[in-house]
Scaffold this motif. Structure first.
Motif, PDB file in Angstrom:
ATOM      1  N   GLY A  79       0.362  -1.252  -0.322  1.00 42.37           N
ATOM      2  CA  GLY A  79       0.270   0.375   0.008  1.00 42.37           C
ATOM      3  C   GLY A  79       0.995   1.719  -0.433  1.00 42.37           C
ATOM      4  N   PRO A  80       1.834   1.328   0.959  1.00 38.97           N
ATOM      5  CA  PRO A  80       2.644   2.931   0.541  1.00 38.97           C
ATOM      6  C   PRO A  80       3.211   2.873  -0.127  1.00 38.97           C
ATOM      7  N   TRP A  98       8.879  11.216   3.321  1.00 31.88           N
ATOM      8  CA  TRP A  98       8.414  10.021   2.838  1.00 31.88           C
ATOM      9  C   TRP A  98       8.814   8.858   3.691  1.00 31.88           C
ATOM     10  N   LYS A  99      10.050   9.494   3.639  1.00 28.17           N
ATOM     11  CA  LYS A  99      11.612   8.302   3.877  1.00 28.17           C
ATOM     12  C   LYS A  99      10.916   7.975   5.313  1.00 28.17           C
ATOM     13  N   TRP A 100      10.484   9.382   6.198  1.00 24.14           N
ATOM     14  CA  TRP A 100      10.022   8.797   7.529  1.00 24.14           C
ATOM     15  C   TRP A 100       9.299   7.782   7.690  1.00 24.14           C
ATOM     16  N   LEU A 107       9.833  -0.080  10.763  1.00 26.64           N
ATOM     17  CA  LEU A 107      10.690  -0.644  12.650  1.00 26.64           C
ATOM     18  C   LEU A 107       9.642  -0.948  12.500  1.00 26.64           C
ATOM     19  N   ALA A 108       8.498  -1.163  12.482  1.00 28.72           N
ATOM     20  CA  ALA A 108       6.923  -2.042  12.713  1.00 28.72           C
ATOM     21  C   ALA A 108       7.496  -2.344  12.673  1.00 28.72           C
ATOM     22  N   VAL A 109       7.352  -3.514  11.725  1.00 27.74           N
ATOM     23  CA  VAL A 109       7.756  -4.792  10.878  1.00 27.74           C
ATOM     24  C   VAL A 109       8.346  -5.968  11.762  1.00 27.74           C
TER      25      VAL A 109
END
Length: 347
Positions: A79-80, A98-100, A107-109
């Motif tokens: 999606g992103p 967009w990089k953040w 990071l979440a994954v």
């Protein structure tokens, strides 16, 4: 494995493999490095990872849970990447954050994957994480459609007169929606639909994309929708940039490199290749080759005027031409006379 299943496995695996190849092509091998290409390539790699796991799980229920986790995690990036591919391609602009944004998803994954591995928490993944992943994919599709609603309305209302790039981006969005629906219906347990349907849908759409790329002799006009070919800079901007270019060319003598490319020069002036090409054509009325050859011919004239003992061929090589014929043709074009006639003036 029955013949029917072998056929399904073949087409599913073939689509996944070619998805990886096409994703790498968009990331590393397209001639012009549009951001839309890079995001599309990343989206294809994420999709292909998901498809690969789907195909092997469908035909091997005993596949290690780690692979299931990798496949599901890849869905979080579809999606992103699609959203930013459409934003940079259709809107021709993209937020600098967009990089953040993508960094937070990585990071979440990593954190959730490390703290709650599928191997140890299968119920948590099957009952909660999968739903969250599909909901996230759905939200990005919804945002992509909403923010590009004017473009989509124009495309569907007047498809026949739409530009190739409009059809291209429309196909990418609609194709992704179709793949999402196929996967969602499979996970929802709808009759006559399984997860392999999503893999086959991906294969079909992927080959449609490949056919479009192979059919067109030129593909640069597909990747960015709103290129303003005739946009001119104001006089002050033109003067500043042209002086900067001339200073770099003369001080570094870049024109003497016979392999100098548009991309090399664009890096020197901190512009994209497309922006530099547009500037040269629109504001200076020259293409890249003509612009570089002017410096070479001017330098050749200086050498001939100051030293008549050199051969004309050696002069051509010294100023950056890679053949005698190219030097002679460019000299005649820019000065109106041949190198020999010019040389005779100083004998």
């Amino acid at each position: 494995m029955s013949i029917g299943k072998e056929i399904l496995f073949f087409f599913g695996a073939l689509g996944a493999f070619n998805g990886f190849i096409l994703g790498l092509y968009f990331l590393f091998f397209t001639r012009k490095k549009y951001l839309a290409n890079l995001f599309l390539g990343a989206a294809l790699l994420a999709l292909s990872t998901r498809i690969t796991v789907t195909v092997f799980v469908y035909f091997n229920n005993h596949l290690a849970k780690t692979y299931l986790q990798i496949g599901l995690s890849a869905c979080l990036f579809i999606g992103p990447f699609l959203y930013y591919a459409l934003q940079s391609g259709i809107q021709n602009t993209i937020s600098g954050k967009w990089k953040w944004h993508l960094g937070l998803w990585f990071l979440a994954v990593f954190i959730f994957g490390f703290l709650f591995p599928y191997q140890n928490y299968p119920v948590l993944w099957n009952d909660y994480f999968v739903s969250c992943i599909f909901f996230q994919w759905f939200l990005y599709l919804a945002f992509s459609g909403f923010e590009n609603r004017i473009f989509l309305q124009k495309l569907f209302n007047n498809y026949s007169s739409s530009t190739p790039s409009e059809k291209w981006f429309g196909m990418i969005l609609v194709g992704n929606i179709f793949i999402f629906i196929s996967y969602f219906l499979g996970f929802a347990g709808v009759s006559f639909v399984s997860c392999i349907t999503g893999a086959l849908a991906f294969t079909f759409i992927l080959y449609l994309i490949i056919l479009i790329l192979l059919y067109r002799n030129r593909t640069d006009d597909l990747f960015v929708l709103n290129i303003q070919k005739n946009k001119k800079r104001n006089k002050e901007e033109v003067l500043i940039l042209s002086q900067k270019l001339e200073k770099i060319m003369t001080e570094k003598e870049l024109y003497k490199d016979p392999n100098l490319s548009l991309r090399d020069l664009s890096k020197e002036v901190n512009m994209s290749s497309h922006q530099l090409s547009q500037f040269l054509n629109t504001n200076l009325g020259k293409n890249f080759t003509s612009y570089i050859n002017e410096f070479r011919i001017n330098n050749a004239c200086e050498i001939i005027a100051s030293n008549n003992k050199l051969t004309l061929e050696s002069v051509g090589y010294d100023v950056g031409f890679n053949s005698k014929s190219t030097f002679f043709a460019a000299f005649k074009k820019h000065t109106g006379t041949t190198p020999l006639n010019y040389q005779l003036q100083f004998l």
